[in-house]
Scaffold this motif. Structure first.
Motif, short mmCIF file in Angstrom:
data_model
loop_
_atom_site.label_atom_id
_atom_site.label_comp_id
_atom_site.label_asym_id
_atom_site.label_seq_id
_atom_site.Cartn_x
_atom_site.Cartn_y
_atom_site.Cartn_z
N GLN A 82 0.86 -1.18 0.00
CA GLN A 82 0.00 0.00 0.00
C GLN A 82 0.90 1.23 0.00
OE1 GLN A 82 -3.47 0.31 -0.07
NE2 GLN A 82 -3.01 2.50 -0.32
N MET A 83 0.72 2.07 -1.00
CA MET A 83 1.57 3.25 -1.16
C MET A 83 0.69 4.49 -1.08
SD MET A 83 4.09 1.94 -4.23
CE MET A 83 2.81 2.01 -5.47
N ASN A 84 0.98 5.32 -0.10
CA ASN A 84 0.20 6.55 0.11
C ASN A 84 1.09 7.77 -0.09
OD1 ASN A 84 -2.06 4.95 0.87
ND2 ASN A 84 -1.36 4.91 3.00
N SER A 85 0.44 8.91 -0.24
CA SER A 85 1.15 10.19 -0.38
C SER A 85 2.27 10.09 -1.40
CB SER A 85 1.71 10.62 0.99
OG SER A 85 0.67 10.70 1.95
N LEU A 86 1.95 9.55 -2.54
CA LEU A 86 2.98 9.30 -3.55
C LEU A 86 3.59 10.59 -4.07
CD1 LEU A 86 1.28 6.29 -5.28
CD2 LEU A 86 3.57 6.27 -4.29
N LYS A 87 4.89 10.50 -4.36
CA LYS A 87 5.67 11.63 -4.84
C LYS A 87 6.28 11.28 -6.20
CE LYS A 87 7.17 11.79 -0.06
NZ LYS A 87 8.34 11.59 0.83
N PRO A 88 6.64 12.27 -6.98
CA PRO A 88 7.28 11.96 -8.27
C PRO A 88 8.51 11.07 -8.13
CG PRO A 88 6.60 14.24 -8.23
CD PRO A 88 6.35 13.70 -6.84
N GLU A 89 9.23 11.22 -7.04
CA GLU A 89 10.43 10.39 -6.84
C GLU A 89 10.12 8.94 -6.52
OE1 GLU A 89 9.72 13.31 -5.35
OE2 GLU A 89 10.38 13.32 -3.24
#
Length: 116
Positions: A82-89
């Motif tokens: 589960q991946m939250n608050s995703l950023k371009p990096e």
């Protein structure tokens, strides 16, 4: 025949969430520690998160602590990220990995792109 099949990748806006899945077959899933790795363009593959066979222990890369959560369902032979608050990096190909002693298996990877 051993298979690790990732799914759930895609394009998401910054701040969004995705849930990756990795379905395993052909080996005793609960006996293997499972991990997620990622590889961004031009960079080395890096370990993101690991979960023990019974699911009682997890570890994370410092860069994703409190942002990503690894879990597993041994009844379904599946591991999740589960991946939250995703950023371009966080943009990378994400790979599923199974390891037990010197034996390890890899999935084919799923692309995650974080962009507006």
């Amino acid at each position: 025949q051993v298979q690790l099949v990732e799914s759930g990748g895609g394009l998401v806006q910054p701040g969004g969430s995705l849930r990756l899945s990795c379905a395993a077959s052909g080996f005793t899933f609960s006996s293997y520690a499972m991990s997620w790795y990622r590889q961004a363009p031009g960079k080395a593959r890096e370990l993101v998160a690991t979960i023990t066979g019974a699911g009682g222990g997890t570890t994370y890369a410092d860069s994703v602590k409190s942002q990503f959560t690894i879990s597993r369902d041994n009844a379904k032979n599946t591991v999740y990220l589960q991946m939250n608050s995703l950023k371009p990096e966080d943009t990378a190909v994400y790979y599923c990995n199974a390891v037990r002693y010197r034996i390890q298996y890899w999935g084919q990877g799923t692309q995650v792109t974080v962009s507006s």
